[in-house]
Write an enzyme that holds these catalytic residues in place. Structure first.
Site, PDB file in Angstrom:
ATOM      1  NE  ARG A 149      -0.951  13.949  -3.288  1.00 29.87           N
ATOM      2  CZ  ARG A 149      -0.378  15.048  -3.768  1.00 29.87           C
ATOM      3  NH1 ARG A 149      -0.783  15.570  -4.892  1.00 29.87           N
ATOM      4  NH2 ARG A 149       0.618  15.598  -3.137  1.00 29.87           N
ATOM      5  CB  THR A 150      -7.246  10.171  -3.725  1.00 26.15           C
ATOM      6  OG1 THR A 150      -6.111  10.209  -4.578  1.00 26.15           O
ATOM      7  CG2 THR A 150      -8.465   9.801  -4.545  1.00 26.15           C
ATOM      8  CE  LYS A 206     -10.560  -4.977  15.950  1.00 34.04           C
ATOM      9  NZ  LYS A 206     -11.714  -4.100  16.154  1.00 34.04           N
ATOM     10  CG  HIS A 239      -6.950   7.101  -9.745  1.00 35.75           C
ATOM     11  ND1 HIS A 239      -8.160   7.547  -9.242  1.00 35.75           N
ATOM     12  CD2 HIS A 239      -5.994   7.710  -8.997  1.00 35.75           C
ATOM     13  CE1 HIS A 239      -7.927   8.402  -8.254  1.00 35.75           C
ATOM     14  NE2 HIS A 239      -6.626   8.507  -8.086  1.00 35.75           N
ATOM     15  NE  ARG A 250      -6.769   5.076  -4.239  1.00 36.98           N
ATOM     16  CZ  ARG A 250      -5.807   6.011  -4.303  1.00 36.98           C
ATOM     17  NH1 ARG A 250      -4.692   5.863  -3.623  1.00 36.98           N
ATOM     18  NH2 ARG A 250      -5.964   7.086  -5.036  1.00 36.98           N
TER      19      ARG A 250
END
Lengths: 433, 320
Positions: free
Chosen positions: B57-58, B85, B137, B107
């Protein structure tokens, strides 16, 4: 006569007495107010002559992590910082939990020939905290190990800790405990408190250190063995050790230079150069540590020199490695924080950074200046100011938290077994063969 | 204005700066309200969604915001990428910047990751924190403030007199941290409501009230913000069972009925229906949860616009 035979003229000792000191054949051959000799001389006016510093907590990374440090590069850093003896922590790869590995480290130290490298043996196999390592075998080996530690990890099982304390009594060993309850600190990133809550970093409560210190003091006293507490960082820990000593219990404790100066607030910018285990604490803790070191509650300063490659610090906080380098800055930090501030005199500094650590480790050739002893000595300028430059470090790693800070006091000369291994702040290239 | 060139924390915004973001979002709302949803202001500019944690959603919200401003969007998610990796955050960010990114929306599971990107000299791009570990946030808090403001027009310039409850896992919540900072800075009274195990140590230095008793607070709140509670927390002994948690801190019909007449129910999503919020509460008339989602796009448009210094906002929608 060796090439380093020399007379140090008019040097001041820690007790302020001014003397001439003759070094001949690796030994302090004479100390008197005036020595006439055909040997070369060194003008000691304005500088202090101290016994070489002794570190009981050094990560030399070899074998296994030679990209961070080797026994040789760590020895060079030690000499630069005025150390004539270091104690190589056991958390190498492979772990120093057998006679073979500790003998290898001792051999590498002798080959480097710059300072004594005394290996520390692991308490448990692989540092896993499950089964005692072969402590007697390490004690009886050519390395003659007397200090055992799982440093980096805590011997958290109380029964295993009790057994380890009991077992080392037969050869007068000591268990150096990394006091950190692993369950109370699962995932911990920095000191728990208002700052960690604000920054959203998993907290590392002081009680996780203090509860282990308290437990182990009781265990050690119960079995009448020797306990050494690594890197004490909290006010509560200082108070517990103070209580134990007042009861006559056989416990010793160390503090690092960085915990004597730096606080948790440095985590604000999320720069992992300040990420260290145990974590930086509060100003109140720092004050308690200084007081504890001054009054002898804390017996010694140990560097916990922990080199890491750049990529392990040039990343986000949670991914970064714990640890700071310290050999090359320890003397200056302690001098600045403790001596120049008036909290401690020179004799006490010698006690905390040389004589007492030598006594705890059983390092007989260190910690004193006397005719007939090995010439493990340093000359320091107690008032010279200098700015730390990480690019000039002799350690293979650059993770010093003191970069760009100015300190008072500099080590100018280091003599290891009479060999003039550092002259005027520069390694001479000489070594003990 | 966001003077640092980044939005890493609510602390990057002054009170006036926060109102500027909210005003800009409102203006963008007005312009894009009609048939025309897209503005040309960031045409030819590139932003990157750099997501090291799953968050559909963000990420979609930021993507929609950037696209409505005509920016080009590169989406990067750690799964299946070179990060799995072992590529570092630094290398990943530098690679994306080399591809032309001017603004990085990040994020990350590690607190401070956005600050490291912005302040380590790794890259020159603007950085927007889309959630870092347990830290902050900030765009979530801005969209929450926007939503509250729309419902309380008498507090358009000052939240003084509004009492806002944030309920649930405060300890692990970046949403709670950002909201506590922003809403109090705008003048609101914030009360954090949770069992003591989910309240951070040292919270007494925050400008908020603390309560362990939701029922004692519910009647006084103008807005209640329910935080997602992860059932994993139960295994770490933060609370004994979901049932006990829901009984003490869940928002069910009875508590909704006790709320003030105009009080609103908020949730940053995704919801655990039946745990911290009952289905009837989530779907009730007081619930503004879907408005929060819409407002999220507007607020993020405003942040991108203000950081990237887009051309002036047209007074009318234009066809692009």
């Amino acid at each position: 006569m060796s090439s380093s035979d020399i007379v140090l003229k008019e040097v001041r000792l820690a007790d302020s007495e001014v003397v001439d000191v003759e070094i001949r054949g690796g030994i302090i051959s004479a100390i008197s107010t005036k020595i006439t000799s055909d040997l070369p001389t060194l003008d000691g006016r304005g500088v202090l002559l101290l016994p070489g510093l002794v570190d009981l907590h050094t990560h030399l990374r070899e074998p296994g992590k030679e990209s961070s440090e080797t026994v040789l590069s760590g020895s060079q850093a030690a000499v630069k910082g005025g150390y004539t003896a270091v104690s190589a922590m056991a958390n190498t790869t492979p772990v120093a939990d057998t006679a073979g590995v500790v003998e290898q480290v001792a051999r590498l130290g002798a080959k480097a020939g710059l300072c004594d490298v005394f290996p520390i043996g692991a308490v448990t196999v692989g540092l896993l905290g499950e089964q005692l390592a072969e402590l007697s075998a390490m004690a009886d080996s050519a390395a003659g190990v007397r200090i055992f530690s799982d440093d980096g990890r805590c011997v958290s099982d109380p029964l295993l800790m009790r057994r380890a304390l009991e077992y080392v009594k037969s050869f007068n060993g000591v268990i150096a405990q990394h006091a950190q309850d692993p369950i109370l600190t699962a995932g911990a990133q920095m000191n728990e408190g208002a700052v960690s809550s604000r920054l959203g970093l998993q907290g590392w409560p002081a009680i996780a250190e203090e509860s282990i210190i308290a437990r182990d003091i009781l265990l050690a006293n119960y079995v009448q063995s020797r306990l050494h507490i690594c890197h004490l960082t909290t006010k509560g820990g200082v108070e517990i050790v103070r209580w134990a000593k007042s009861q006559g219990m056989a416990v010793t404790a160390e503090v690092t230079p960085h915990h004597l100066l730096l606080t948790e607030d440095l985590a604000e910018g999320y720069d992992p150069i300040y990420k260290v285990n145990p974590p930086l604490r509060t100003q109140e803790d720092v004050e308690a540590l200084r007081e504890g070191l001054a009054d002898g509650t804390i017996d010694i300063v140990a560097t916990d020199h922990a080199p890491h490659p750049a990529e392990d610090k040039d990343c986000e906080w949670n991914s970064a490695a714990f640890g700071m380098t310290g050999l090359e800055t320890a003397f200056s930090v302690v001098n600045t924080v403790m001596v120049q501030s008036g909290k401690m005199d020179w004799e006490t500094l010698v006690e905390r950074m040389s004589a007492k650590p030598a006594e705890i480790g059983g390092y007989k050739d260190h910690g004193r200046i006397a005719v007939g002893s090995l010439a493990n000595l340093i000359l320091v300028d107690p008032t010279k100011q200098w700015k730390v430059d990480r690019s000039k470090m002799l350690s293979r790693s650059y993770n010093t938290p003191f970069h760009d800070l100015t300190f008072t006091g500099e080590v100018l000369h280091t003599f290891y077994r009479g060999v003039h291994v550092m002259r005027d702040g520069q390694l001479t290239g000489l070594k003990h063969e | 204005m966001i003077t640092s060139g980044h939005l890493l924390s609510i602390n990057d915004l002054t009170r006036d700066g926060a109102f500027e973001v909210l005003d800009t979002a409102r203006e963008l709302s007005r312009i894009t309200d009609g048939a025309i949803k897209k503005l040309p202001t960031l045409r030819g500019r590139t932003v990157v969604n750099l997501f090291f944690e799953d968050s559909t959603r963000t990420r979609l919200s930021f993507e929609a915001a950037a696209k409505r401003l005509s920016a080009d969007v590169i989406n990067f998610s750690a799964k299946g990428s070179s990060v799995s990796k072992g590529e570092s955050l630094k290398d990943t960010a530098q690679t994306l910047e080399a591809m032309g990114a001017e603004l990085v929306i990040v994020r990350h599971g590690s607190s401070g990751a956005a600050a490291r990107l912005a302040q380590s000299g790794w890259i020159k791009s603007h950085v927007v924190n889309a959630g870092d570990g347990m830290h902050e946030h900030p765009t979530q808090a801005l969209l929450d403030a926007y939503t509250i403001r729309e419902h309380f027009p008498e507090h358009d310039r000052d939240f003084t007199g509004l009492r806002i409850g944030i309920v649930g896992d405060i300890l692990h919540s970046r949403v709670a941290r950002s909201n506590a900072l922003l809403l109090t800075s705008l003048g609101a009274q914030v009360v954090l409501i949770a069992p003591p195990t989910l309240i951070p140590i040292g919270v007494s230095s925050w400008p908020v009230e603390i309560s362990y008793d939701l029922d004692a607070e519910i009647e006084s709140l103008d807005a209640i913000m329910m935080l997602r509670v992860q059932s994993e927390r139960m295994n770490d002994a933060f609370f004994p069972s979901e049932r006990e948690y829901a009984r003490g801190y869940g928002l069910g019909a009875e508590r909704v009925n006790a709320m003030k007449e105009r009080a609103i129910i908020m949730h940053p999503g995704p919801m655990n229906r039946g745990l911290e919020i009952s289905a009837s509460s989530a779907d009730s008339e007081r619930s503004v949860i879907l408005e929060q989602v819409s407002n999220g796009v507007l607020v993020r448009m405003a942040v991108l616009y203000l950081l990237m210094g887009g051309t002036a906002i047209p007074t009318e929608g234009v066809l692009v």
